[in-house]
Design a protein around this motif. Sequence first.
Motif, PDB file in Angstrom:
ATOM      1  N   ALA A  37       0.835  -1.210   0.000  1.00 30.37           N
ATOM      2  CA  ALA A  37       0.000   0.000   0.000  1.00 30.37           C
ATOM      3  C   ALA A  37       0.868   1.258   0.000  1.00 30.37           C
ATOM      4  CB  ALA A  37      -0.928  -0.017   1.217  1.00 30.37           C
ATOM      5  N   VAL A  38       1.937   1.234   0.802  1.00 29.00           N
ATOM      6  CA  VAL A  38       2.832   2.392   0.832  1.00 29.00           C
ATOM      7  C   VAL A  38       3.472   2.604  -0.540  1.00 29.00           C
ATOM      8  CG1 VAL A  38       4.994   3.246   1.800  1.00 29.00           C
ATOM      9  CG2 VAL A  38       3.271   2.235   3.304  1.00 29.00           C
ATOM     10  N   ALA A  39       3.883   1.517  -1.171  1.00 29.84           N
ATOM     11  CA  ALA A  39       4.508   1.644  -2.490  1.00 29.84           C
ATOM     12  C   ALA A  39       3.528   2.224  -3.499  1.00 29.84           C
ATOM     13  CB  ALA A  39       5.023   0.282  -2.950  1.00 29.84           C
ATOM     14  N   GLY A  40       2.277   1.781  -3.429  1.00 34.01           N
ATOM     15  CA  GLY A  40       1.290   2.300  -4.359  1.00 34.01           C
ATOM     16  C   GLY A  40       1.084   3.791  -4.189  1.00 34.01           C
ATOM     17  N   ARG A  41       0.990   4.206  -2.937  1.00 38.19           N
ATOM     18  CA  ARG A  41       0.822   5.644  -2.741  1.00 38.19           C
ATOM     19  C   ARG A  41       2.051   6.420  -3.206  1.00 38.19           C
ATOM     20  NH1 ARG A  41      -1.367   8.224   2.676  1.00 38.19           N
ATOM     21  NH2 ARG A  41       0.551   7.514   3.642  1.00 38.19           N
ATOM     22  N   ALA A  42       3.224   5.861  -2.960  1.00 37.89           N
ATOM     23  CA  ALA A  42       4.436   6.546  -3.410  1.00 37.89           C
ATOM     24  C   ALA A  42       4.434   6.707  -4.930  1.00 37.89           C
ATOM     25  CB  ALA A  42       5.673   5.767  -2.956  1.00 37.89           C
ATOM     26  N   TYR A  43       3.939   5.700  -5.618  1.00 38.85           N
ATOM     27  CA  TYR A  43       3.887   5.768  -7.085  1.00 38.85           C
ATOM     28  C   TYR A  43       3.024   6.948  -7.535  1.00 38.85           C
ATOM     29  CZ  TYR A  43       3.393   3.992 -11.887  1.00 38.85           C
ATOM     30  OH  TYR A  43       3.411   3.860 -13.252  1.00 38.85           O
ATOM     31  N   VAL A  44       1.843   7.043  -6.981  1.00 42.78           N
ATOM     32  CA  VAL A  44       0.945   8.123  -7.397  1.00 42.78           C
ATOM     33  C   VAL A  44       1.524   9.479  -7.001  1.00 42.78           C
ATOM     34  CG1 VAL A  44      -1.387   9.021  -7.259  1.00 42.78           C
ATOM     35  CG2 VAL A  44      -1.012   6.572  -7.192  1.00 42.78           C
ATOM     36  N   ARG A  45       2.098   9.537  -5.817  1.00 42.82           N
ATOM     37  CA  ARG A  45       2.692  10.804  -5.392  1.00 42.82           C
ATOM     38  C   ARG A  45       3.818  11.222  -6.328  1.00 42.82           C
ATOM     39  NH1 ARG A  45       3.351  10.633   1.198  1.00 42.82           N
ATOM     40  NH2 ARG A  45       1.245  11.388   1.694  1.00 42.82           N
ATOM     41  N   PHE A  46       4.585  10.250  -6.754  1.00 42.35           N
ATOM     42  CA  PHE A  46       5.660  10.577  -7.696  1.00 42.35           C
ATOM     43  C   PHE A  46       5.081  11.153  -8.990  1.00 42.35           C
ATOM     44  CE2 PHE A  46       8.370   9.419 -11.262  1.00 42.35           C
ATOM     45  CZ  PHE A  46       9.594   9.909 -10.853  1.00 42.35           C
ATOM     46  N   ALA A  47       4.033  10.531  -9.458  1.00 38.52           N
ATOM     47  CA  ALA A  47       3.410  11.027 -10.696  1.00 38.52           C
ATOM     48  C   ALA A  47       2.925  12.460 -10.527  1.00 38.52           C
ATOM     49  CB  ALA A  47       2.256  10.115 -11.098  1.00 38.52           C
ATOM     50  N   LEU A  48       2.348  12.765  -9.369  1.00 39.55           N
ATOM     51  CA  LEU A  48       1.820  14.107  -9.154  1.00 39.55           C
ATOM     52  C   LEU A  48       2.939  15.116  -8.944  1.00 39.55           C
ATOM     53  CD1 LEU A  48      -1.205  13.270  -6.832  1.00 39.55           C
ATOM     54  CD2 LEU A  48      -1.243  13.878  -9.248  1.00 39.55           C
ATOM     55  N   ALA A  49       4.070  14.652  -8.410  1.00 40.90           N
ATOM     56  CA  ALA A  49       5.156  15.586  -8.139  1.00 40.90           C
ATOM     57  C   ALA A  49       5.875  16.002  -9.417  1.00 40.90           C
ATOM     58  CB  ALA A  49       6.156  14.963  -7.154  1.00 40.90           C
ATOM     59  N   ASP A  50       5.911  15.146 -10.404  1.00 43.20           N
ATOM     60  CA  ASP A  50       6.616  15.469 -11.656  1.00 43.20           C
ATOM     61  C   ASP A  50       5.768  14.989 -12.832  1.00 43.20           C
ATOM     62  OD1 ASP A  50       8.585  16.498 -13.203  1.00 43.20           O
ATOM     63  OD2 ASP A  50      10.213  15.485 -12.144  1.00 43.20           O
ATOM     64  N   PRO A  51       4.659  15.658 -13.065  1.00 45.22           N
ATOM     65  CA  PRO A  51       3.701  15.132 -14.049  1.00 45.22           C
ATOM     66  C   PRO A  51       4.281  15.034 -15.450  1.00 45.22           C
ATOM     67  CG  PRO A  51       2.808  17.009 -12.817  1.00 45.22           C
ATOM     68  CD  PRO A  51       4.261  16.960 -12.542  1.00 45.22           C
ATOM     69  N   GLY A  52       5.147  15.980 -15.801  1.00 40.19           N
ATOM     70  CA  GLY A  52       5.683  15.977 -17.151  1.00 40.19           C
ATOM     71  C   GLY A  52       6.540  14.758 -17.414  1.00 40.19           C
ATOM     72  N   VAL A  53       7.514  14.539 -16.563  1.00 41.58           N
ATOM     73  CA  VAL A  53       8.392  13.384 -16.745  1.00 41.58           C
ATOM     74  C   VAL A  53       7.579  12.101 -16.708  1.00 41.58           C
ATOM     75  CG1 VAL A  53      10.279  12.078 -15.713  1.00 41.58           C
ATOM     76  CG2 VAL A  53      10.421  14.560 -15.868  1.00 41.58           C
ATOM     77  N   PHE A  54       6.632  12.029 -15.779  1.00 45.70           N
ATOM     78  CA  PHE A  54       5.800  10.830 -15.685  1.00 45.70           C
ATOM     79  C   PHE A  54       5.038  10.594 -16.990  1.00 45.70           C
ATOM     80  CE2 PHE A  54       1.898   8.587 -14.607  1.00 45.70           C
ATOM     81  CZ  PHE A  54       2.383   7.539 -13.873  1.00 45.70           C
ATOM     82  N   ALA A  55       4.487  11.649 -17.539  1.00 53.33           N
ATOM     83  CA  ALA A  55       3.718  11.495 -18.774  1.00 53.33           C
ATOM     84  C   ALA A  55       4.609  11.018 -19.911  1.00 53.33           C
ATOM     85  CB  ALA A  55       3.042  12.816 -19.144  1.00 53.33           C
ATOM     86  N   VAL A  56       5.793  11.610 -20.012  1.00 52.55           N
ATOM     87  CA  VAL A  56       6.704  11.212 -21.083  1.00 52.55           C
ATOM     88  C   VAL A  56       7.064   9.738 -20.945  1.00 52.55           C
ATOM     89  CG1 VAL A  56       9.049  11.501 -21.938  1.00 52.55           C
ATOM     90  CG2 VAL A  56       7.643  13.498 -21.473  1.00 52.55           C
ATOM     91  N   THR A  57       7.328   9.321 -19.699  1.00 52.26           N
ATOM     92  CA  THR A  57       7.830   7.970 -19.468  1.00 52.26           C
ATOM     93  C   THR A  57       6.898   6.897 -20.023  1.00 52.26           C
ATOM     94  OG1 THR A  57       8.945   8.730 -17.476  1.00 52.26           O
ATOM     95  CG2 THR A  57       8.568   6.374 -17.668  1.00 52.26           C
ATOM     96  N   PHE A  58       5.595   7.146 -19.960  1.00 47.33           N
ATOM     97  CA  PHE A  58       4.642   6.102 -20.331  1.00 47.33           C
ATOM     98  C   PHE A  58       3.890   6.440 -21.606  1.00 47.33           C
ATOM     99  CE2 PHE A  58       5.235   5.598 -15.768  1.00 47.33           C
ATOM    100  CZ  PHE A  58       5.672   4.288 -15.749  1.00 47.33           C
ATOM    101  N   ARG A  59       4.472   7.264 -22.441  1.00 45.73           N
ATOM    102  CA  ARG A  59       3.837   7.585 -23.711  1.00 45.73           C
ATOM    103  C   ARG A  59       4.677   6.956 -24.810  1.00 45.73           C
ATOM    104  NH1 ARG A  59      -0.753  10.637 -22.271  1.00 45.73           N
ATOM    105  NH2 ARG A  59      -0.042   9.169 -20.756  1.00 45.73           N
ATOM    106  N   PRO A  60       4.296   5.781 -25.285  1.00 46.28           N
ATOM    107  CA  PRO A  60       5.143   5.054 -26.223  1.00 46.28           C
ATOM    108  C   PRO A  60       5.383   5.804 -27.527  1.00 46.28           C
ATOM    109  CG  PRO A  60       3.286   3.709 -25.472  1.00 46.28           C
ATOM    110  CD  PRO A  60       3.036   5.101 -25.023  1.00 46.28           C
ATOM    111  N   GLU A  61       4.496   6.746 -27.844  1.00 38.07           N
ATOM    112  CA  GLU A  61       4.711   7.468 -29.100  1.00 38.07           C
ATOM    113  C   GLU A  61       5.754   8.570 -28.946  1.00 38.07           C
ATOM    114  OE1 GLU A  61       1.866   7.244 -27.536  1.00 38.07           O
ATOM    115  OE2 GLU A  61       0.782   9.150 -27.421  1.00 38.07           O
ATOM    116  N   ARG A  62       6.156   8.894 -27.716  1.00 39.29           N
ATOM    117  CA  ARG A  62       7.185   9.895 -27.531  1.00 39.29           C
ATOM    118  C   ARG A  62       8.530   9.255 -27.204  1.00 39.29           C
ATOM    119  NH1 ARG A  62       5.192  14.986 -27.195  1.00 39.29           N
ATOM    120  NH2 ARG A  62       7.252  15.396 -28.042  1.00 39.29           N
TER     121      ARG A  62
END
Lengths: 222, 222
Positions: free
Chosen positions: B95-120
């Motif tokens: 549960a802690v890991a899951g929350r950390a994942y989402v928090r990471f995404a919210l803390a750096d939305p741009g990098v997170f978005a790039v990371t999982f966009r296969p077309e970029r």
Amino acid sequence: MSDGGPGTRERLLQAAREVVATEGLEGLTLRAIARRAGVSHGAPLRHFPTLASLLSAVAADGFRRLVARIDDDLARAEAVAAAEGGRLDPLARLAVAGRAYVRFALADPGVFAVTFRPERVDVTDPDYATAGYASFQQLVDLVTDAQATGWMAGERPEDVAAVLWAHVHGIAELALHGGLPAVVGHDDTERLIALSNLVTLGVETPPVPDRPTDRPPREEQR
Amino acid sequence: MSDGGPGTRERLLQAAREVVATEGLEGLTLRAIARRAGVSHGAPLRHFPTLASLLSAVAADGFRRLVARIDDDLARAEAVAAAEGGRLDPLARLAVAGRAYVRFALADPGVFAVTFRPERVDVTDPDYATAGYASFQQLVDLVTDAQATGWMAGERPEDVAAVLWAHVHGIAELALHGGLPAVVGHDDTERLIALSNLVTLGVETPPVPDRPTDRPPREEQR
DNA sequence: CCCGCGGTGTTGACAGTGTCTACGTACCTG
DNA sequence: CAGGTACGTAGACACTGTCAACACCGCGGG
């Protein structure tokens, strides 16, 4: 004039679906759509103010087809249960809906990808917004039924629905773009769907018979 | 050699992060990165064969920071539990890991978005692939521990990990681009994270103290 | 009658993109 | 010192989305 063919507007929407199906998101360009529809590169702008609004129309239609598909799978699964003299548990219905969602994504990956890519779609388009809201409401209703049995009682149904939607959507995206074999060693999406339903709902996914018209009876061509 | 500032290559990566943070995915263009880095539009191609490979480098670094962040949150939550004379359950660690994942995404939305966009991103980039694999492996290890307690015993840990990852990833995407208020009526992401953990793991999410250095004083090497 | 007129489609621009090539420089090594 | 290599620049090319100007065509009103 011959009314034989559909109007240019419909042809553009169909061309967009074909382009994204064959060329992928990358090739889904305004000029490619125009070429596929057999019109000049400026013609689409006579029907849609912008590319994003054209894609929004495609996406809104995708939402409506998704709702219909889930309803259809639910009825189909219910028929199976009735034939065995039973009825479907609300949690089982949620499981069927989740599988239908992923199956829809796999059946039309292009439209599905467009629908949830905010940089391609105009999310403020009213048609897109209401179609998306209706799709979400379908899930909220299923959740409300399930809560009547005590499951997650006391939580706001919209919150539970949002969580379940996110889960199922994550499964669909993983199956579509995540490279299942690379990460998991196989590509048995059905198994992951069943496991996901087991984790979230604690329930086995009921069987849903394949629809006869799912794929035209054409074998893979060479 | 390295005297005044960082090399052009590092400046390009940093510029890419800044551009996506300020201009969004739409504005994340090769020429915009070059402009931000103060070089000509062709210079990046001296360090990366293509834009996708530059973004892959950004994404691979993002994976490594994500792994570090989850490890850090786990240690932090474990310290809280130890102060109360207990230890964290494996499911609580998930549960802690899951929350950390989402928090990471919210803390750096741009990098997170790039990371999982296969077309970029170039998903075949070896650095990207190994960093992503390491991130997934971190989750598999947590799942294996949890299975030792009987939870989902008998399932392949990779399958369970894939399902949990998809769920958490779906929550993160919903929080980032899904328009939480529009769909749910509020934007309390923490509540959705907690609810997601409750649904998937049947466990309340343990507290994790805020890190003091969440936004570190952007120190440049000099 | 024909005149304008709105809907529809075409063509040609314009700025912006990723990538390639030619060119220049500065530095390190033999 | 000669030469090569890494790095940076400038210009081109084929694309893209969007806009403006122009052409056609079916109509309803003078």
